[in-house]
Structure formats: C-alpha cells, structure tokens
Design a protein around this motif. Structure first.
Motif, PDB file in Angstrom:
ATOM      1  N   HIS A   1       2.187  58.406 -35.220  1.00  9.62           N
ATOM      2  CA  HIS A   1       1.752  59.801 -35.077  1.00  9.62           C
ATOM      3  C   HIS A   1       2.946  60.742 -34.905  1.00  9.62           C
ATOM      4  N   SER A   2       4.040  60.440 -35.606  1.00  5.45           N
ATOM      5  CA  SER A   2       5.253  61.250 -35.449  1.00  5.45           C
ATOM      6  C   SER A   2       5.149  62.535 -36.273  1.00  5.45           C
ATOM      7  N   GLY A   3       6.056  63.451 -35.993  1.00  5.07           N
ATOM      8  CA  GLY A   3       6.093  64.713 -36.724  1.00  5.07           C
ATOM      9  C   GLY A   3       4.775  65.464 -36.580  1.00  5.07           C
ATOM     10  N   ILE A   4       4.288  65.962 -37.720  1.00  4.42           N
ATOM     11  CA  ILE A   4       3.005  66.681 -37.703  1.00  4.42           C
ATOM     12  C   ILE A   4       1.949  65.849 -38.413  1.00  4.42           C
ATOM     13  N   SER A   5       2.136  64.507 -38.370  1.00  8.51           N
ATOM     14  CA  SER A   5       1.201  63.634 -39.082  1.00  8.51           C
ATOM     15  C   SER A   5      -0.180  63.615 -38.427  1.00  8.51           C
ATOM     16  N   PHE A   6      -0.261  64.046 -37.164  1.00  8.96           N
ATOM     17  CA  PHE A   6      -1.555  64.154 -36.486  1.00  8.96           C
ATOM     18  C   PHE A   6      -1.868  65.649 -36.401  1.00  8.96           C
ATOM     19  N   GLY A   7      -1.860  66.272 -37.594  1.00  6.59           N
ATOM     20  CA  GLY A   7      -1.881  67.727 -37.694  1.00  6.59           C
ATOM     21  C   GLY A   7      -2.944  68.427 -36.888  1.00  6.59           C
ATOM     22  N   GLN A   8      -4.147  67.866 -36.920  1.00  3.82           N
ATOM     23  CA  GLN A   8      -5.255  68.574 -36.285  1.00  3.82           C
ATOM     24  C   GLN A   8      -5.246  68.468 -34.765  1.00  3.82           C
ATOM     25  N   ALA A   9      -4.437  67.575 -34.248  1.00  5.56           N
ATOM     26  CA  ALA A   9      -4.431  67.381 -32.793  1.00  5.56           C
ATOM     27  C   ALA A   9      -3.647  68.470 -32.072  1.00  5.56           C
ATOM     28  N   GLY A  10      -2.825  69.191 -32.802  1.00  3.73           N
ATOM     29  CA  GLY A  10      -2.063  70.268 -32.166  1.00  3.73           C
ATOM     30  C   GLY A  10      -0.781  69.770 -31.523  1.00  3.73           C
ATOM     31  N   SER A  11      -0.061  70.719 -30.939  1.00  5.72           N
ATOM     32  CA  SER A  11       1.300  70.435 -30.477  1.00  5.72           C
ATOM     33  C   SER A  11       1.380  69.420 -29.344  1.00  5.72           C
ATOM     34  N   THR A  12       0.309  69.224 -28.580  1.00  4.40           N
ATOM     35  CA  THR A  12       0.364  68.202 -27.525  1.00  4.40           C
ATOM     36  C   THR A  12       0.536  66.816 -28.127  1.00  4.40           C
ATOM     37  N   HIS A  13       0.087  66.658 -29.370  1.00  2.00           N
ATOM     38  CA  HIS A  13       0.169  65.346 -30.014  1.00  2.00           C
ATOM     39  C   HIS A  13       1.091  65.320 -31.225  1.00  2.00           C
ATOM     40  N   HIS A  14       1.598  66.483 -31.632  1.00  2.00           N
ATOM     41  CA  HIS A  14       2.653  66.477 -32.654  1.00  2.00           C
ATOM     42  C   HIS A  14       3.932  65.988 -31.977  1.00  2.00           C
ATOM     43  N   CYS A  15       4.878  65.535 -32.779  1.00  2.00           N
ATOM     44  CA  CYS A  15       6.187  65.266 -32.191  1.00  2.00           C
ATOM     45  C   CYS A  15       7.257  65.595 -33.208  1.00  2.00           C
ATOM     46  N   THR A  16       7.782  66.803 -33.110  1.00  2.00           N
ATOM     47  CA  THR A  16       8.813  67.260 -34.038  1.00  2.00           C
ATOM     48  C   THR A  16      10.178  67.262 -33.355  1.00  2.00           C
ATOM     49  N   GLU A  17      10.274  66.529 -32.260  1.00  2.00           N
ATOM     50  CA  GLU A  17      11.521  66.502 -31.479  1.00  2.00           C
ATOM     51  C   GLU A  17      12.100  65.101 -31.313  1.00  2.00           C
ATOM     52  N   ASP A  18      11.358  64.057 -31.708  1.00  2.00           N
ATOM     53  CA  ASP A  18      11.777  62.692 -31.351  1.00  2.00           C
ATOM     54  C   ASP A  18      13.111  62.283 -31.965  1.00  2.00           C
ATOM     55  N   LEU A  19      13.370  62.698 -33.213  1.00  2.00           N
ATOM     56  CA  LEU A  19      14.645  62.290 -33.815  1.00  2.00           C
ATOM     57  C   LEU A  19      15.807  62.928 -33.060  1.00  2.00           C
ATOM     58  N   ALA A  20      15.622  64.191 -32.663  1.00  2.00           N
ATOM     59  CA  ALA A  20      16.682  64.895 -31.930  1.00  2.00           C
ATOM     60  C   ALA A  20      16.966  64.192 -30.604  1.00  2.00           C
ATOM     61  N   VAL A  21      15.897  63.820 -29.909  1.00  2.00           N
ATOM     62  CA  VAL A  21      16.042  63.175 -28.601  1.00  2.00           C
ATOM     63  C   VAL A  21      16.634  61.778 -28.770  1.00  2.00           C
ATOM     64  N   MET A  22      16.008  60.994 -29.605  1.00  2.00           N
ATOM     65  CA  MET A  22      16.390  59.582 -29.718  1.00  2.00           C
ATOM     66  C   MET A  22      17.791  59.410 -30.316  1.00  2.00           C
ATOM     67  N   ARG A  23      18.141  60.316 -31.224  1.00  2.00           N
ATOM     68  CA  ARG A  23      19.455  60.236 -31.873  1.00  2.00           C
ATOM     69  C   ARG A  23      20.579  60.399 -30.843  1.00  2.00           C
ATOM     70  N   SER A  24      20.272  61.063 -29.747  1.00  2.00           N
ATOM     71  CA  SER A  24      21.323  61.313 -28.754  1.00  2.00           C
ATOM     72  C   SER A  24      21.467  60.180 -27.744  1.00  2.00           C
ATOM     73  N   PHE A  25      20.621  59.166 -27.822  1.00  2.00           N
ATOM     74  CA  PHE A  25      20.722  58.055 -26.866  1.00  2.00           C
ATOM     75  C   PHE A  25      21.697  57.001 -27.397  1.00  2.00           C
ATOM     76  N   ALA A  26      22.756  56.749 -26.652  1.00  2.00           N
ATOM     77  CA  ALA A  26      23.726  55.727 -27.059  1.00  2.00           C
ATOM     78  C   ALA A  26      23.031  54.369 -27.159  1.00  2.00           C
ATOM     79  N   ASN A  27      23.533  53.531 -28.016  1.00  2.00           N
ATOM     80  CA  ASN A  27      23.045  52.164 -28.276  1.00  2.00           C
ATOM     81  C   ASN A  27      21.791  52.101 -29.143  1.00  2.00           C
ATOM     82  N   LEU A  28      21.107  53.234 -29.313  1.00  2.00           N
ATOM     83  CA  LEU A  28      19.809  53.185 -29.999  1.00  2.00           C
ATOM     84  C   LEU A  28      19.948  53.373 -31.509  1.00  2.00           C
TER      85      LEU A  28
END
Lengths: 337, 287
Positions: free
Chosen positions: A118-145
C-alpha cells in the motif's frame, strides 16, 4: 537469478497482485529455510504475508495492531538467529514505527526484511492517513538499509528472493492492488543495485521505479512513434544503493533526465538521482515527477496517477517539453569555465 | 533455595565494587547517568553473579541467557560490571565516552562484548526481549530472557504493546525487572506522569507481579526464583529502589539523573559508597 535455488514459477502475474506473489514466494522460501519467520500487525490478509502463516503457523506471529512492538519483536527474533519478514502498510512501517526500524533493526544491522504494501498513493481512496509518499525519503536515510521499489509482480518475486541473499536489513515497497507487468518474465537479469535498461535512447532518459516504470515505457514508445525521439528508460528498482553509473551514463549521453515515482518529489528517487547529477558536474537538465509537496487527494489510483502526471500521459508531456530544451554540450560548458 | 549469608555478603561486596567502578568511569567519561546506574546495581549484580547462565569467554554462545538493559542510559553502570565479569579488559573503561571509543553512554551491541541488544531509546527493550523469548521457544532452547526497564520508561506506549504480547504469547521465560526509583529527568514519576497503581497495571496485562526492595538481594532473589518457576505467564518484578543509591548526596535527587564529578566530589562519592556498603539500608517504600 538469486542463489535460493528456486527458479520455477508457480504464480500467474496476469491474475495476481505483487503482494499475492510476495506471499507465495515467501511461502516457497520458507520450505527450505527454517530460520524464516514472519510477522504482521493485523494485516495478514491485506499484505498477503498470511499465506506464509497458513503454511507455517508456528513461525508466524500476528502481534495485533502494534507496529512499534512488531519491529522490536522482529529485532529480537533476528538477535535470536532468525530471519524475520515483516509486513504492514508502508505508512506504518516507515512512519509509525520509523524509530524501531532505524534503531532496533538498522542500527544493529539485523537480518530483517521489511515488505511494505500500500505504498505511495496505491491505496488512493483511503486518503492521506493510508497513503505513503514519504517512505523512500525516510528509509533512504537509514544507514545499513537497502531500499527497493519493484516495478511489477515478477520483480517483486526477484526482489524478495534476492533480499534473502543479502545479509542485513532490506526494505521493499510494493503497491496495494493489481499491477500490469512491465517485464516479460522474471529472467531478465535482476540484480540488486543495478538498474534495468527497459529501452535505450540517446535524446532523453526516464528513470522510474515501481508502477511508474510501465508508465515510462509506454510514454517512451509513444514518443518514439510520434516524434521519433530516442528515449532511454531505466527501471531503478533499487533506490539504495543507487546505480550511480547508470545515472552518470544517462546524464552524459542523453543530458536530459526525468525521474518518475509514486512518491513525494522530495527525498525519493528524484532526489537520489539529483544528488548524483549535481555532484557529477555534468551539464544535464532534470525534471522530477512525483507527488508535489502536498498531501494527495482521495481518488482512484489511476486517476491520481493522471492528476499528478506520473502516468504515461504526464511523462509524455514532460518529455516533449524537455526534448525541446537546448542543453549545452559538455565542451561548450568547459569553454565557459 | 534462598541465598546463604555468605552469598549475600559476596554480592554486597560486588555491589560496592560496581558502584565504585561506576563512579570512576563517570570521572573518565566526563559525566554520566549516575542516578539510574546506581539504582540498578543490586538487580544487575544478582543477575550477573548469581542467576545468569553465561560464559564471558563466549559472548555469542547461542544458549546463553539474554539480558536487555532497556533503560539503556544505565550503560555507564553496566559496562563496569561486564568488564568485571570478564567480557573485556577493565582498562578500556578509561576511554568511556571518548571520541572513537567503543563505549558511549548507551552501549552498542556491535561494539561491546556481552551486550545482547543495543538500547538507549526508551520503550525499545521489552519488544526485543519478547522477540528473544519467542526465539528461544521456536528453537526449543532453554535460555531465559531478562529485561531491565526504568520506571519512567513505562510511560512509553510500546512497553505496554510488548507487555500485552508477552502475556498473549505466554512467554514464561521472560522476566521484566522494573527499576522503580520513582524519578525521571524532570521530577518524580508520579508528578510527571503517574504510573501507580503500577503493579495492578502489569497484573491487568496478564503478568505475574511481585514488588520487592530492589536493594535487598534476598527479596530480589526470591522474586527471580519465583519467576523461573512460573508457567504460562511472564513475570514483572517491581524493584523499589533509590535513584543514586549509595552516594548520600545523590540519593533521591532528580538532578543527579546525569552529572559530572570533579575529583573532590568523586572522592566524596567513593567515601559514601564505602561507608554505606555495610548497612545499605532498604529501598524506597512503596508509593
């Protein structure tokens, strides 16, 4: 192929979602690997990790609606010698439990695999509580990942197998529902950290990930047919470590790059590509397509792809515009200096 | 099965040594989390010198008992104990907090032998301990898992998520020891965010619960022995302690959560520890 020894296909990409394929591949992997355990937070059905649970109930833990606890437990199981696969929606993995992923799993460099749906806006109708357009930004900054965004079901299968061979934490983000395939099968030479050239071309490069790879390929075909433009399409399935060589080659050879992602234009694939180009000093125009700096509206996913111009039409429009821009050749650039 | 007089005497001496070494390490480090490092001493000493099935020569031994110091700021008291137990040379403690040292305030499992989980951010340890206890069951292994929590840490929601899960999964090999010193950084736990009735909360989450004097080896040992006999439920031991225990000017002072010591203060602290080690006195009364 990955080194897991599994080369047979038992799934039907024309009728299965990437998540369903994930569930099936994980279950196959579980047959030969007693160390694999699976965890979810009341999303066994939605993420399809429940498939593994049906086959191996003793190695499956549904921790209830408690994502922080889930990632902590996964860390504990990894510390006890197991290889946990953890599945929930991307928004809960990357945001609700971000600190557990960072501190418990990445900081301790644990062999834990996070498959978020359910990443990005693939769960479009659920709205922003269930969209995730930030995960790459967050996860990319974690060392080792290691961070992967597969393009379709075939690539999801490849990524899930490959992550098992990679010691350390891995994050794989997939969508919610059915996605058309862009690869003809799974034997196209998938390799972590290595972009797949879907089409070659010398006028412009579209670097895409996830479902946008298909959109990019469609747009490139249209541009070739209508304008005779040579558009290179790179499937950048691994966001980290990024295939810098592929980006540098595209910058040097096509001097026009468009990135496309089902993610905010801040911090994801577009940013990763921009960093490489900026540091290279190569004269290259860059356009980032993605969700602008807004919370996406509610809607059917395809409508949202169209609205935010990350579908084939949007990519085509941006490409046509960029193709009309004169880019200074590198030797001219050097003259000015 | 209780401790003999001679065992208690040996443990008390060890507690005194660890308190002294903690003060010295704080001096080398330029500062440290003194209050909580001193309140946890009897809990840690009893585990490491009496109960744990460990082999310091093989810190990665698969069947060892697991310890998660969820109140990771207790690291400056934990490292001297691990050194004394033989996991690494005591001389290394002189580099505590120094640039490039393996030892920072919160111990890193990948750098400090004997540490089973990297901790420091509160509310993370109990979920990891739940995972370790599940792992023991899956492997059919006999190791037990001990998790030491701060009382203020019990404000964190993830502690209660893990508490719910441990009872749900019937993890009777898991024991949580709560260092109930009654103070967090900004004041008393009851003033900042009240925890009481704390025992009732753990009980309501499905745990066996005992409350003991956390500086009394006999009471603590009785509670841990009972936890080892428990079947079907994890055990929470609420160890009533005094923050800064053993150093008269630090005891029960929220300001000594973290602090530095000049040589004069350090000498006073050591004198206090020596003076009071024979008559350690009871822990905090139940709030």
């Amino acid at each position: 192929m990955s080194g897991t020894g599994l080369t047979y296909h038992v799934y039907d990409v024309n009728h299965m979602t990437p998540a369903e394929i994930y569930g099936q591949v994980l279950t196959q992997l579980g047959e030969g690997r007693e160390d694999i355990v699976a965890l979810t937070a009341d999303l066994a059905r939605s993420t399809k990790i429940g498939k593994f649970g049906e086959r191996f109930p003793g190695r499956f833990f549904n921790v209830g609606i408690a994502e922080q606890n889930m990632f902590g437990i996964a860390a504990g199981l990894a510390l006890a010698g197991f290889t946990p696969f953890v599945s929930t929606f991307a928004v809960f993995a990357a945001l609700r439990a971000a600190e557990q992923v960072r501190t418990d799993i990445c900081y301790q460099n644990l062999n834990c695999k996070i498959i978020a749906t359910h990443s990005g806006i693939s769960f479009g109708q659920a709205g922003s509580t269930h969209h995730c357009t930030e995960d790459l930004a967050v996860m990319r900054s974690f060392a080792n990942l290691t961070v992967i965004a597969p393009a379709d079901g075939y690539e999801t299968a490849n990524a899930v197998r490959a992550c098992l061979d990679r010691q350390g934490p891995v994050y794989i983000r997939i969508g919610r529902g059915f996605e058309q395939t862009v690869h003809p099968g799974e034997d196209y030479g998938f390799e972590l950290g290595r972009a797949v050239t879907m089409r070659d071309g010398a006028d412009l490069t579209v670097i895409a990930c996830g479902p946008c790879v298909l959109h990019a390929v469609e747009a490139a075909k249209t541009l070739a047919d209508s304008q005779g433009a040579g558009v290179r399409v790179l499937n950048m399935h691994t966001i980290k470590p990024l295939d810098r060589e592929a980006v540098l080659a595209a910058a040097a050879e096509t001097r026009r790059i468009i990135t496309v992602e089902n993610h905010s234009i801040i911090g994801g694939l577009g940013s990763a590509v921009a960093e490489v180009i900026a540091e290279s000093g190569l004269p290259c125009r860059l356009v980032r397509l993605g969700i602008p700096d807004v919370f996406a509206i509610v809607g059917y996913t395809d409508d949202l792809y169209n609205l935010y111009k990350i579908d084939a039409a949007g990519i085509g429009e941006a490409a046509a515009q960029l193709l009309g821009v004169q880019v200074q050749a590198e030797d001219d650039w050097e003259d000015e200096l | 099965m209780g401790l003999t007089d001679s065992q208690v005497a040996t443990l008390k001496l060890k507690a005194q040594q660890i308190r002294r070494k903690t003060i010295e390490t704080v001096v080398w480090a330029g500062g440290g989390h003194l209050g909580g490092a001193l309140s946890q001493v009897e809990i840690m000493v009893l585990l490491y010198y009496h109960f744990l099935n460990i082999d310091p020569k093989r810190p990665d031994w698969a069947d060892r008992d697991r310890v998660v110091l969820s109140k990771g700021h207790g690291g400056i008291g934990y490292a001297p104990l691990l050194a004394d137990r033989g996991y690494f040379s005591e001389g290394l403690l002189e580099e505590f907090n120094h640039t490039g040292s393996p030892f920072g305030m919160h111990l890193d499992r990948l750098k400090v032998p004997g540490v089973d989980a990297s901790t420091g951010s509160l509310g993370h340890g109990l979920p990891m301990a739940v995972g370790m206890a599940l792992g023991a069951r899956l492997k059919g292994a006999a190791w037990r898992t001990y998790c030491i929590l701060g009382d203020g840490e019990c404000n964190e929601g993830s502690v209660w998520e893990a508490a719910m899960a441990a009872a749900h999964f019937r993890l009777d090999t898991l024991t949580a020891l709560i260092d109930r010193n009654g103070l967090c950084i900004d004041g008393t736990t009851e003033a900042i965010m009240a925890l009481e009735p704390l025992a009732d909360k753990w009980r309501a989450f499905g745990w066996e619960v005992t409350a003991v004097d956390g500086h009394d080896f006999r009471e603590l040992a009785g509670a841990i022995e009972a936890a080892r006999r428990s079947t079907g439920r994890p055990t929470a031991i609420i160890a009533r302690t005094v923050k800064g225990k053993g150093v008269d000017f630090m005891e029960d002072q929220a300001a000594w959560h973290y602090g530095g010591l000049d040589s004069e203060r350090a000498a006073l602290a050591l004198q206090s520890i020596d003076r009071r080690s024979d008559t350690a006195g009871p822990g905090r009364r139940a709030p």
